[in-house]
Design a protein around this motif. Structure first.
Motif: not given
Length: 92
Positions: A25, A62, A66, A71, A76
């Motif tokens: 991140q 990422c 997700a 998510e 993402w």
């Protein structure tokens, strides 16, 4: 494991996540741009966010995160929620 007075003693070791797992991140390009671009209003454009994702070195991490965390909002790994849903359906 060891023995202590006839009892089995277990030692727990807390493992630090590797820098690669914990820090993707921090290396993400979206962290350096306007976060609102990655969470557009319903019907809003996702073009700018996806453009940032195209050149991001942690795009795969990422997207994987997700998908693993289900998510439901935002861009993402370069994919919208709808695109991630389709990807999951194809994988099943």
């Amino acid at each position: 494991m060891g023995r202590k007075g006839g009892e089995t003693v277990r030692e727990l070791f807390l493992l630090e996540p590797s820098a690669d797992e914990a820090g993707w991140q921090d290396r993400a390009l979206c962290a350096q741009t306007d976060p609102e671009a990655f969470f557009p209003e319903k019907g809003g454009s996702t073009r700018e966010a996806k453009k940032v994702c195209l050149t991001c070195e942690v795009r795969d991490d990422c997207l994987e995160s997700a998908l693993m965390n289900d998510e439901r909002f935002g861009i993402w790994g370069g994919l919208s929620e709808r695109e991630r849903r389709k990807l999951k359906k194809r994988a099943v």
